[in-house]
Motif scaffolding. Structure first.
Motif, PDB file in Angstrom:
ATOM      1  N   GLY A   1       0.777  -1.239   0.000  1.00  0.00           N
ATOM      2  CA  GLY A   1       0.000   0.000   0.000  1.00  0.00           C
ATOM      3  C   GLY A   1       0.800   1.276   0.000  1.00  0.00           C
ATOM      4  O   GLY A   1       0.220   2.368   0.032  1.00  0.00           O
ATOM      5  N   GLY A   2       2.130   1.182  -0.030  1.00  0.00           N
ATOM      6  CA  GLY A   2       2.939   2.385  -0.049  1.00  0.00           C
ATOM      7  C   GLY A   2       2.964   3.089   1.298  1.00  0.00           C
ATOM      8  O   GLY A   2       2.601   2.528   2.330  1.00  0.00           O
ATOM      9  N   ILE A   3       3.383   4.345   1.292  1.00  0.00           N
ATOM     10  CA  ILE A   3       3.467   5.142   2.517  1.00  0.00           C
ATOM     11  C   ILE A   3       2.076   5.664   2.852  1.00  0.00           C
ATOM     12  O   ILE A   3       1.566   6.592   2.221  1.00  0.00           O
ATOM     13  N   GLU A   4       1.454   5.046   3.841  1.00  0.00           N
ATOM     14  CA  GLU A   4       0.064   5.369   4.155  1.00  0.00           C
ATOM     15  C   GLU A   4      -0.113   6.829   4.561  1.00  0.00           C
ATOM     16  O   GLU A   4      -1.100   7.474   4.200  1.00  0.00           O
ATOM     17  N   SER A   5       0.832   7.380   5.314  1.00  0.00           N
ATOM     18  CA  SER A   5       0.701   8.762   5.780  1.00  0.00           C
ATOM     19  C   SER A   5       0.896   9.772   4.656  1.00  0.00           C
ATOM     20  O   SER A   5       0.646  10.964   4.835  1.00  0.00           O
ATOM     21  N   LEU A   6       1.350   9.293   3.493  1.00  0.00           N
ATOM     22  CA  LEU A   6       1.491  10.145   2.307  1.00  0.00           C
ATOM     23  C   LEU A   6       0.541   9.672   1.207  1.00  0.00           C
ATOM     24  O   LEU A   6       0.880   9.696   0.023  1.00  0.00           O
ATOM     25  N   ASP A   7      -0.635   9.203   1.630  1.00  0.00           N
ATOM     26  CA  ASP A   7      -1.690   8.807   0.686  1.00  0.00           C
ATOM     27  C   ASP A   7      -1.246   7.695  -0.249  1.00  0.00           C
ATOM     28  O   ASP A   7      -1.610   7.676  -1.428  1.00  0.00           O
ATOM     29  N   GLY A   8      -0.468   6.761   0.285  1.00  0.00           N
ATOM     30  CA  GLY A   8      -0.049   5.610  -0.504  1.00  0.00           C
ATOM     31  C   GLY A   8       1.091   5.888  -1.471  1.00  0.00           C
ATOM     32  O   GLY A   8       1.291   5.127  -2.425  1.00  0.00           O
ATOM     33  N   ALA A   9       1.862   6.935  -1.223  1.00  0.00           N
ATOM     34  CA  ALA A   9       3.005   7.233  -2.103  1.00  0.00           C
ATOM     35  C   ALA A   9       3.913   6.014  -2.198  1.00  0.00           C
ATOM     36  O   ALA A   9       4.202   5.349  -1.201  1.00  0.00           O
ATOM     37  N   GLU A  10       4.364   5.733  -3.401  1.00  0.00           N
ATOM     38  CA  GLU A  10       5.244   4.593  -3.613  1.00  0.00           C
ATOM     39  C   GLU A  10       6.708   5.011  -3.450  1.00  0.00           C
ATOM     40  O   GLU A  10       7.057   6.198  -3.512  1.00  0.00           O
ATOM     41  N   ILE A  11       7.545   4.010  -3.247  1.00  0.00           N
ATOM     42  CA  ILE A  11       8.967   4.230  -3.004  1.00  0.00           C
ATOM     43  C   ILE A  11       9.752   3.899  -4.262  1.00  0.00           C
ATOM     44  O   ILE A  11       9.565   2.847  -4.868  1.00  0.00           O
ATOM     45  N   GLU A  12      10.631   4.807  -4.626  1.00  0.00           N
ATOM     46  CA  GLU A  12      11.580   4.588  -5.714  1.00  0.00           C
ATOM     47  C   GLU A  12      12.975   4.499  -5.113  1.00  0.00           C
ATOM     48  O   GLU A  12      13.316   5.273  -4.214  1.00  0.00           O
ATOM     49  N   VAL A  13      13.760   3.555  -5.557  1.00  0.00           N
ATOM     50  CA  VAL A  13      15.138   3.427  -5.099  1.00  0.00           C
ATOM     51  C   VAL A  13      16.077   3.862  -6.213  1.00  0.00           C
ATOM     52  O   VAL A  13      15.992   3.369  -7.341  1.00  0.00           O
ATOM     53  N   VAL A  14      16.957   4.805  -5.897  1.00  0.00           N
ATOM     54  CA  VAL A  14      18.037   5.177  -6.817  1.00  0.00           C
ATOM     55  C   VAL A  14      19.333   4.661  -6.206  1.00  0.00           C
ATOM     56  O   VAL A  14      19.506   4.683  -4.986  1.00  0.00           O
ATOM     57  N   GLU A  15      20.238   4.168  -7.019  1.00  0.00           N
ATOM     58  CA  GLU A  15      21.415   3.492  -6.482  1.00  0.00           C
ATOM     59  C   GLU A  15      22.693   4.090  -7.042  1.00  0.00           C
ATOM     60  O   GLU A  15      22.709   4.658  -8.142  1.00  0.00           O
ATOM     61  N   GLY A  16      23.761   3.975  -6.260  1.00  0.00           N
ATOM     62  CA  GLY A  16      25.086   4.420  -6.686  1.00  0.00           C
ATOM     63  C   GLY A  16      26.138   3.461  -6.183  1.00  0.00           C
ATOM     64  O   GLY A  16      25.970   2.808  -5.147  1.00  0.00           O
ATOM     65  N   ASP A  17      27.240   3.360  -6.908  1.00  0.00           N
ATOM     66  CA  ASP A  17      28.301   2.391  -6.651  1.00  0.00           C
ATOM     67  C   ASP A  17      29.488   3.092  -5.990  1.00  0.00           C
ATOM     68  O   ASP A  17      30.231   3.822  -6.644  1.00  0.00           O
ATOM     69  N   ASN A  18      29.684   2.850  -4.669  1.00  0.00           N
ATOM     70  CA  ASN A  18      30.831   3.469  -3.999  1.00  0.00           C
ATOM     71  C   ASN A  18      32.105   2.634  -4.082  1.00  0.00           C
ATOM     72  O   ASN A  18      33.162   3.071  -3.595  1.00  0.00           O
ATOM     73  N   GLN A  19      32.024   1.432  -4.660  1.00  0.00           N
ATOM     74  CA  GLN A  19      33.172   0.547  -4.863  1.00  0.00           C
ATOM     75  C   GLN A  19      33.921   0.229  -3.567  1.00  0.00           C
ATOM     76  O   GLN A  19      35.041  -0.275  -3.593  1.00  0.00           O
ATOM     77  N   GLY A  20      33.324   0.544  -2.417  1.00  0.00           N
ATOM     78  CA  GLY A  20      33.982   0.314  -1.137  1.00  0.00           C
ATOM     79  C   GLY A  20      35.028   1.349  -0.786  1.00  0.00           C
ATOM     80  O   GLY A  20      35.716   1.219   0.222  1.00  0.00           O
ATOM     81  N   ALA A  21      35.145   2.412  -1.583  1.00  0.00           N
ATOM     82  CA  ALA A  21      36.198   3.409  -1.409  1.00  0.00           C
ATOM     83  C   ALA A  21      35.728   4.576  -0.550  1.00  0.00           C
ATOM     84  O   ALA A  21      34.605   5.062  -0.710  1.00  0.00           O
ATOM     85  N   GLN A  22      36.592   5.047   0.325  1.00  0.00           N
ATOM     86  CA  GLN A  22      36.221   6.118   1.245  1.00  0.00           C
ATOM     87  C   GLN A  22      35.778   7.367   0.500  1.00  0.00           C
ATOM     88  O   GLN A  22      34.742   7.965   0.825  1.00  0.00           O
ATOM     89  N   GLU A  23      36.554   7.786  -0.510  1.00  0.00           N
ATOM     90  CA  GLU A  23      36.217   9.028  -1.200  1.00  0.00           C
ATOM     91  C   GLU A  23      34.907   8.923  -1.974  1.00  0.00           C
ATOM     92  O   GLU A  23      34.175   9.903  -2.106  1.00  0.00           O
TER      93      GLU A  23
END
Length: 406
Positions: A72-94
């Motif tokens: 049902g998504g985020i109920e307190s936001l009228d069922g807003a759905e979640i989108e995931v954006v991803e990034g690759d840190n390669q395990g590196a500190q910087e």
């Protein structure tokens, strides 16, 4: 537990947590402009030396979001759905910091990550600069959060020193209660902050449990062999040896023990990811049957664990494992905070996180709530044992799925 900062005078919310009944589908295409979507940034090593763990964490974040959307998504936001954006840190500190900024620029309302402690340290620092909440999925060095004065960073799992405290409090007692002797121990640990912090905690707290450390052997990250270290441990003849390792280090330790035919009464590990990965320890075979390991653990007794585990296997072809399990739980916490806030405004979500109490989560530990450092003040590291090539929780009793076997 001891060495935990006590609960401060903060308001406490009972979170209607994410995925409480759950199963589902990740909303929208990555990068699609949808002003109604809640955006979670996933900052993990998708390539490089720790890509296995990074991809497990990233897939768990996406699965938790998928389950919430199907529910049902985020109920307190009228069922807003979640989108995931991803990034690759390669395990590196910087790259930890750089990817955090990229994800915020891509619209992330909250960021999760980042597997390696160096990448997690820089990622959380950058999130504070960006004033965007950050929930640690995997990253156990105490210095990531404790004493840094960060205002937007939170960690559900125990830090590494705390895991050593739990080892000292739970592990010797569990073995003694099963009829074993646990008066002396030898330590084998990777020579970086992960291993050193573990050794510090064991030195500080094992004497209180009546356990003497009779030998310590460290090894560099990425060794070719651990033959020399295992020989030194055998000569010290402790009741137990503890292995603190990433997956390859634990594999090499068992290989050296097999070659030398050295088997102490107890292989009682303090945080070895080798023996928290079903695929890996099953590859090692009968040599590790009976081994015990204090490490952050999914609560296998939960009714919904089987469903989550099956879905993860279907999505990825892998078992959810320790890394996937704690990353799923961290995502539950992030979603719970957005649900509680009823907003994607970073300060609103941050306020919710600082006061939240998440009772319905995937980990074998009490409700998750954060102290002023952003640490989970109820964090717990159970004792697991490999029994008939399955991992069972054997202590503490309230989370145990089996009795410890000697």
């Amino acid at each position: 537990m001891s060495d935990r900062t006590p609960h401060t005078t903060r308001r406490t919310y009972l979170a209607a947590t994410a995925g409480a009944a759950s199963i589902a589908a990740l909303a929208g295409c990555m990068g699609e402009d949808d002003s109604d979507a809640v955006v979670i940034g996933s900052n993990h090593p998708l390539t490089g030396d720790v890509a296995r763990d990074g991809n497990h964490a990233n897939e768990a974040v996406k699965l938790a979001a998928k389950h919430k959307n199907e529910n049902g998504g985020i109920e307190s936001l009228d069922g807003a759905e979640i989108e995931v954006v991803e990034g690759d840190n390669q395990g590196a500190q910087e790259l930890g910091a750089e990817i955090t900024t990229e994800l915020v620029n891509d619209g992330a309302d909250i960021v999760l990550g980042a597997v390696t402690s160096p990448a997690t340290m820089s990622a959380t620092q950058q999130a504070d600069r960006e004033q965007v909440p950050f929930v640690v999925t995997v990253g156990s060095d105490r210095d990531i959060l404790t004493g840094r004065g960060l205002e937007y960073a939170y960690r559900p799992q125990p830090h590494q020193y705390g895991q050593a405290v739990d080892f000292a409090e739970l592990h010797p007692e569990a073995i003694r209660n099963a009829g074993g002797t646990f008066d002396t121990i030898g330590l084998l640990y990777v020579d970086n902050t992960f291993g050193q912090e573990t050794a510090d905690g064991l030195r500080d707290h094992l004497p209180d449990a009546g356990v003497e450390i009779v030998e310590e052997q460290s090894y560099p990250f990425g060794p070719a062999s651990l033959d020399t270290q295992i020989t030194a441990l055998e000569q010290a003849d402790p009741d137990a040896i503890s292995i603190t390792s990433y997956v390859p280090g634990g594999q090499l330790a068992i290989q050296a023990m097999e070659e030398q035919d050295y088997w102490p009464d107890h292989i009682a590990c303090c945080t070895s990811t080798t023996f928290a990965d079903d695929d890996i320890f099953q590859e090692l075979g009968d040599s590790v049957n009976g081994l015990t390991n204090t490490i952050t653990t999914v609560d296998h007794s939960l009714d919904r664990y089987g469903e989550i585990s099956d879905d993860y296997l279907e999505e990825t072809g892998d078992q959810i494992g320790m890394v996937g399990g704690i990353s799923y739980a961290a995502t539950e916490v992030a979603i719970a905070a957005i649900e509680e806030a009823g907003s994607t405004d970073p300060d609103d979500v941050n306020e919710a996180l600082s006061n939240i109490r998440v009772e319905d989560h995937l980990l074998a530990m009490p409700p998750i709530e954060f102290n002023d450092d952003g640490e989970n003040e109820n964090a717990l590291t159970p004792v697991n044992q490999i029994q008939d090539m399955n991992s069972e929780i054997v202590s503490p009793e309230e989370y145990a799925t089996s009795e410890l076997q000697l």
